[in-house]
Design a protein around this motif. Structure first.
Motif, mmCIF file in Angstrom:
data_model
loop_
_atom_site.group_PDB
_atom_site.id
_atom_site.type_symbol
_atom_site.label_atom_id
_atom_site.label_comp_id
_atom_site.label_asym_id
_atom_site.label_seq_id
_atom_site.Cartn_x
_atom_site.Cartn_y
_atom_site.Cartn_z
ATOM 1 N N LEU A 1 0.842 -1.192 0.000
ATOM 2 C CA LEU A 1 0.000 0.000 0.000
ATOM 3 C C LEU A 1 0.874 1.238 0.000
ATOM 4 O O LEU A 1 2.061 1.184 0.335
ATOM 5 C CB LEU A 1 -0.879 0.028 1.253
ATOM 6 C CG LEU A 1 -1.989 -1.009 1.374
ATOM 7 C CD1 LEU A 1 -2.474 -1.064 2.805
ATOM 8 C CD2 LEU A 1 -3.132 -0.666 0.437
ATOM 9 N N ASP A 2 0.260 2.374 -0.316
ATOM 10 C CA ASP A 2 0.914 3.663 -0.182
ATOM 11 C C ASP A 2 0.713 4.158 1.244
ATOM 12 O O ASP A 2 -0.388 4.078 1.795
ATOM 13 C CB ASP A 2 0.314 4.671 -1.173
ATOM 14 C CG ASP A 2 1.115 5.956 -1.264
ATOM 15 O OD1 ASP A 2 1.145 6.703 -0.256
ATOM 16 O OD2 ASP A 2 1.699 6.226 -2.325
ATOM 17 N N VAL A 3 1.777 4.663 1.865
ATOM 18 C CA VAL A 3 1.687 5.129 3.251
ATOM 19 C C VAL A 3 0.622 6.202 3.415
ATOM 20 O O VAL A 3 -0.020 6.320 4.469
ATOM 21 C CB VAL A 3 3.060 5.637 3.738
ATOM 22 C CG1 VAL A 3 3.457 6.928 3.026
ATOM 23 C CG2 VAL A 3 3.061 5.842 5.253
ATOM 24 N N ARG A 4 0.372 6.992 2.374
ATOM 25 C CA ARG A 4 -0.628 8.052 2.477
ATOM 26 C C ARG A 4 -2.038 7.494 2.582
ATOM 27 O O ARG A 4 -2.917 8.117 3.190
ATOM 28 C CB ARG A 4 -0.467 9.002 1.281
ATOM 29 C CG ARG A 4 0.841 9.769 1.339
ATOM 30 C CD ARG A 4 1.242 10.363 0.010
ATOM 31 N NE ARG A 4 1.668 9.350 -0.961
ATOM 32 C CZ ARG A 4 2.300 9.624 -2.114
ATOM 33 N NH1 ARG A 4 2.562 10.896 -2.427
ATOM 34 N NH2 ARG A 4 2.651 8.660 -2.939
ATOM 35 N N ASP A 5 -2.260 6.315 2.011
ATOM 36 C CA ASP A 5 -3.535 5.631 2.211
ATOM 37 C C ASP A 5 -3.621 5.035 3.611
ATOM 38 O O ASP A 5 -4.667 5.072 4.259
ATOM 39 C CB ASP A 5 -3.699 4.506 1.179
ATOM 40 C CG ASP A 5 -4.218 5.001 -0.156
ATOM 41 O OD1 ASP A 5 -4.975 5.992 -0.174
ATOM 42 O OD2 ASP A 5 -3.871 4.405 -1.188
ATOM 43 N N TRP B 1 -13.050 2.973 4.640
ATOM 44 C CA TRP B 1 -11.684 3.191 4.135
ATOM 45 C C TRP B 1 -11.443 2.314 2.921
ATOM 46 O O TRP B 1 -11.864 1.150 2.884
ATOM 47 C CB TRP B 1 -10.650 2.841 5.203
ATOM 48 C CG TRP B 1 -9.235 2.898 4.687
ATOM 49 C CD1 TRP B 1 -8.417 3.971 4.658
ATOM 50 C CD2 TRP B 1 -8.497 1.825 4.098
ATOM 51 N NE1 TRP B 1 -7.207 3.648 4.094
ATOM 52 C CE2 TRP B 1 -7.228 2.328 3.736
ATOM 53 C CE3 TRP B 1 -8.785 0.474 3.825
ATOM 54 C CZ2 TRP B 1 -6.256 1.537 3.127
ATOM 55 C CZ3 TRP B 1 -7.831 -0.312 3.218
ATOM 56 C CH2 TRP B 1 -6.572 0.220 2.882
ATOM 57 N N THR B 2 -10.760 2.882 1.953
ATOM 58 C CA THR B 2 -10.319 2.111 0.792
ATOM 59 C C THR B 2 -9.065 2.769 0.240
ATOM 60 O O THR B 2 -8.922 3.999 0.312
ATOM 61 C CB THR B 2 -11.413 2.044 -0.299
ATOM 62 O OG1 THR B 2 -11.041 1.090 -1.290
ATOM 63 C CG2 THR B 2 -11.632 3.394 -0.954
ATOM 64 N N PRO B 3 -8.097 1.990 -0.277
ATOM 65 C CA PRO B 3 -6.894 2.611 -0.835
ATOM 66 C C PRO B 3 -7.226 3.399 -2.095
ATOM 67 O O PRO B 3 -8.044 2.977 -2.908
ATOM 68 C CB PRO B 3 -5.978 1.415 -1.130
ATOM 69 C CG PRO B 3 -6.876 0.227 -1.199
ATOM 70 C CD PRO B 3 -8.030 0.511 -0.296
ATOM 71 N N LEU B 4 -6.563 4.551 -2.252
ATOM 72 C CA LEU B 4 -6.842 5.447 -3.370
ATOM 73 C C LEU B 4 -5.656 5.662 -4.303
ATOM 74 O O LEU B 4 -5.849 5.965 -5.480
ATOM 75 C CB LEU B 4 -7.303 6.816 -2.833
ATOM 76 C CG LEU B 4 -8.551 6.841 -1.956
ATOM 77 C CD1 LEU B 4 -8.790 8.253 -1.437
ATOM 78 C CD2 LEU B 4 -9.761 6.328 -2.737
#
Length: 327
Positions: A223-227, A303-306
């Motif tokens: 994942l991206d840390v910002r997500d 929540w969901t990754p963007l």
């Protein structure tokens, strides 16, 4: 990253006092950036950050922790501080247990004493699942047994179970088990950042066009840390349920082969780079595939990754190219 609809669901935003541990680390810095960029009236306080906000506090120092929690009287505490690198935990197990478990206990007990209404957001790790990945037939859920295979995973599993037990005693806890995450600013002790640094050094002419690697066949859920920090912010601010059952995987649900990530970085470099195996980079007790089911976080926390993973890779490489050009 987070638009106004995210904050439209918050309750009493002007009254939030968020205390963050490990704020000077990679994930902590990303969380602070998010909270400060999307500021709508809450106050953010930090522990473990020495740049004018608050002096570094040892999590093993119960009296210092008590003083800090009593002073801030937070409405939420996001606990990120830890011995976070598996190699560091392996090299000094006693220190890892002291910080990751005893330090977490000190914080939780202090919150229960001095800020009993505060939400305690505990950030664990998917490493706690350990050997359970080997028998999994797909992405693991939060009901999967915790069977850690290394020191780091064991300390995070122990603290996770401890916080779950303390929830029955009244701690208003939300527990997270994030899977692998990366982004600009991550230390090169982690695989994506390590590869990106090597590529950046090659592009800047600081090393020969050869990348040294460990096991490229392992598959991980990235994942991206910002997500990832967006999930922590939701838990700290949103008026959602807390308690023993509030444990969430933070994952994409898609395993990625390490070799494919390396190929993406090399492709983005635009040059030919040789790949050489380095036995020193191999990790003991390597799990072949690790992937998580985050449907519970989708349902309960919305929540969901963007961030597309290709964008994450590009941003990490750009970060290291800037670092190399400045040296």
């Amino acid at each position: 990253m987070i638009g106004k609809p995210f904050f439209d669901n918050m309750v009493d935003t002007l009254t939030h006092r968020i205390l963050v541990t490990g704020a000077s680390g990679f994930v902590g810095s990303a969380l602070l950036q998010l909270l400060e960029r999307e500021h709508v009236g809450w106050e953010v306080f930090v522990l473990g950050h020495g740049e004018g906000r608050r002096n570094l506090i040892d999590l093993r120092d119960r009296e210092a922790i008590d003083d800090a929690v009593r002073e801030v009287h937070p409405t939420a505490l996001v606990h990120l501080a830890a011995v976070a690198a598996p190699s560091d935990a392996r090299n000094d197990p006693r220190h890892a247990w002291d910080v990751n478990v005893t330090g977490t206990m000190n914080l939780a007990e202090s919150v229960m004493r001095h800020a009993p209404e505060a939400r305690f957001v505990y950030v664990g790790s998917s490493e706690a699942y350990g050997a359970s990945f080997q028998s999994a037939t797909g992405p693991v859920t939060e009901n999967t047994p915790l069977r850690p295979v290394d020191v780091y995973g064991a300390t995070k599993a122990a603290a996770d179970l401890m916080i779950g037990q303390m929830s029955y005693d009244g701690l208003r806890a939300i527990r997270f088990r994030p899977f692998n995450h990366t982004g600009p600013g991550q230390a090169d002790t982690y695989v994506v950042s390590d590869f990106a640094r090597q590529v950046a050094e090659i592009l800047s002419g600081k090393r020969e066009p050869v990348i040294h690697v460990g096991n490229l066949e392992a598959e991980r859920d990235f994942l991206d840390v910002r997500d990832v920090v967006r999930a922590y912010a939701i838990a700290a601010i949103q008026d959602s349920k807390t308690g023993p059952d509030c444990v969430y995987n933070i994952a994409s649900g898609r395993p990625r082969r390490i070799r494919d990530i390396l190929d993406m970085l090399i492709s983005q470099s635009g040059i030919e780079i040789e790949v050489r195996a380095d036995p020193k980079r191999l990790r003991p007790n390597e799990i072949p595939v690790a992937c998580g089911d985050a449907s519970k976080a989708h349902e309960k926390l919305k929540w969901t990754p963007l961030v597309p993973f290709e964008q994450t890779i590009a941003d990490v490489l750009d970060y290291w190219r800037r670092i190399c050009s400045a040296r």
